[in-house]
Design an enzyme around this catalytic site. Sequence first.
Site, PDB file in Angstrom:
ATOM      1  N   LEU A  52     -41.085   8.537 -21.056  1.00 38.09           N
ATOM      2  CA  LEU A  52     -40.888   7.540 -22.122  1.00 38.09           C
ATOM      3  C   LEU A  52     -41.891   6.399 -22.013  1.00 38.09           C
ATOM      4  CD1 LEU A  52     -37.008   7.198 -21.748  1.00 38.09           C
ATOM      5  CD2 LEU A  52     -38.202   8.530 -23.499  1.00 38.09           C
ATOM      6  N   GLY A  53     -42.471   6.240 -20.832  1.00 42.55           N
ATOM      7  CA  GLY A  53     -43.417   5.152 -20.620  1.00 42.55           C
ATOM      8  C   GLY A  53     -44.038   5.260 -19.237  1.00 42.55           C
ATOM      9  N   THR A  54     -45.225   4.656 -19.070  1.00 44.49           N
ATOM     10  CA  THR A  54     -45.878   4.682 -17.761  1.00 44.49           C
ATOM     11  C   THR A  54     -46.317   3.275 -17.386  1.00 44.49           C
ATOM     12  OG1 THR A  54     -48.023   5.118 -18.782  1.00 44.49           O
ATOM     13  CG2 THR A  54     -46.762   7.045 -18.070  1.00 44.49           C
ATOM     14  N   GLY A  55     -46.426   3.036 -16.087  1.00 45.51           N
ATOM     15  CA  GLY A  55     -46.854   1.724 -15.605  1.00 45.51           C
ATOM     16  C   GLY A  55     -47.819   1.881 -14.450  1.00 45.51           C
ATOM     17  N   SER A  56     -48.167   0.768 -13.807  1.00 44.65           N
ATOM     18  CA  SER A  56     -49.185   0.827 -12.757  1.00 44.65           C
ATOM     19  C   SER A  56     -48.705   1.517 -11.488  1.00 44.65           C
ATOM     20  CB  SER A  56     -49.710  -0.580 -12.440  1.00 44.65           C
ATOM     21  OG  SER A  56     -48.657  -1.511 -12.462  1.00 44.65           O
ATOM     22  N   PHE A  57     -47.393   1.564 -11.251  1.00 46.46           N
ATOM     23  CA  PHE A  57     -46.964   2.291 -10.051  1.00 46.46           C
ATOM     24  C   PHE A  57     -45.811   3.254 -10.314  1.00 46.46           C
ATOM     25  CE2 PHE A  57     -45.983  -2.260  -9.760  1.00 46.46           C
ATOM     26  CZ  PHE A  57     -44.600  -2.265  -9.900  1.00 46.46           C
ATOM     27  N   ARG A  59     -43.410   5.700 -13.594  1.00 43.62           N
ATOM     28  CA  ARG A  59     -43.137   6.086 -14.977  1.00 43.62           C
ATOM     29  C   ARG A  59     -41.643   6.031 -15.229  1.00 43.62           C
ATOM     30  NH1 ARG A  59     -45.430  11.029 -16.690  1.00 43.62           N
ATOM     31  NH2 ARG A  59     -47.246  10.324 -15.530  1.00 43.62           N
ATOM     32  N   LYS A  75     -36.348   5.495 -13.797  1.00 43.38           N
ATOM     33  CA  LYS A  75     -37.575   4.801 -13.428  1.00 43.38           C
ATOM     34  C   LYS A  75     -38.004   5.326 -12.062  1.00 43.38           C
ATOM     35  CE  LYS A  75     -39.389   0.077 -13.360  1.00 43.38           C
ATOM     36  NZ  LYS A  75     -39.124  -1.297 -13.818  1.00 43.38           N
ATOM     37  N   ASP A 169     -40.045 -12.158 -17.603  1.00 42.37           N
ATOM     38  CA  ASP A 169     -40.902 -11.137 -18.233  1.00 42.37           C
ATOM     39  C   ASP A 169     -40.492 -10.832 -19.667  1.00 42.37           C
ATOM     40  OD1 ASP A 169     -43.165  -9.581 -18.217  1.00 42.37           O
ATOM     41  OD2 ASP A 169     -42.237  -7.860 -17.233  1.00 42.37           O
TER      42      ASP A 169
END
EC number: 2.7.11.11
Length: 353
Positions: A52-57, A59, A75, A169
């Site tokens: 559904l989404g990816t990040g720097s460390f 998904r 997560k 955030d």
Amino acid sequence: MGNNATTSNKKVDAAETVKEFLEQAKEEFEDKWRRNPTNTAALDDFERIKTLGTGSFGRVMIVQHKPTKDYYAMKILDKQKVVKLKQVEHTLNEKRILQAIQFPFLVSLRYHFKDNSNLYMVLEYVPGGEMFSHLRKVGRFSEPHSRFYAAQIVLAFEYLHYLDLIYRDLKPENLLIDSQGYLKVTDFGFAKRVKGRTWTLCGTPEYLAPEIILSKGYNKAVDWWALGVLVYEMAAGYPPFFADQPIQIYEKIVSGKVRFPSHFGSDLKDLLRNLLQVDLTKRYGNLKAGVNDIKNQKWFASTDWIAIFQKKIEAPFIPRCKGPGDTSNFDDYEEEALRISSTEKCAKEFAEF
């Protein structure tokens, strides 16, 4: 006169109800915060379906819990990457906070566990997607639509701040829309329990409060500044401070100058001037009356706070959902095999996870 008296009595009653609720909530939070359990499930309990989404460390994936057939958002964080990016403290904070909070407009953590390579947080799945994508699709939200969402954030922050938590955030990407059209705040990666002030530089450039940029110790008031940025962005379709480079954005933020689109009403402008207030001794949410300066501001005059909390108000927008496991409101991402090492990584750093 009678009418005014009933209104003020109602306000007093509501304030009492809120105080009782928050006191009770704090007790429940403290209890879970102290217990801070580890490993409440295992990877084999879930079928992984789609990213559904990816990040720097890591998904986020939609998964199905095999025993119950329920859908969740999982997560997955790569321990070695978390360590490399110096996010160990933030990650431990996130899990410890998520397992202890419970509020209608905050995403809840259902399970968490780790293996040799990764940390896993299994959160409720919110099928409507990010506010960000809906906002970009329609351009901007009307003032009543913006107010409906803003009210939920006000209540969520009132709850978090009462528990000594700063969120840090806020942005449309971190707000999910549930099947009833209400918000769920997600991503507690920067959330922190702080009784006094804190100094960490974190957040998203457009949403940073001036005191964070100026490397001053800061407190919960940074969340109220970010609320001002969010309300502006929802109602305008773009944030109040934007430029190509972060440094230029920061210059605009600390200047204390905000320009409003001509369609903004006077009550909205008044609210934003008081939230996007560089002077902390004047910023709404940070004064003697606390959150009540915001709740009682004219732009919120029509808001029934208790009815919002109880989700009794009809949402201005209901996302299209074909069922509990529908992912059509999320973007597509490239899938990647989950690699798990045969030896345990970073055991020491994540012992309490």
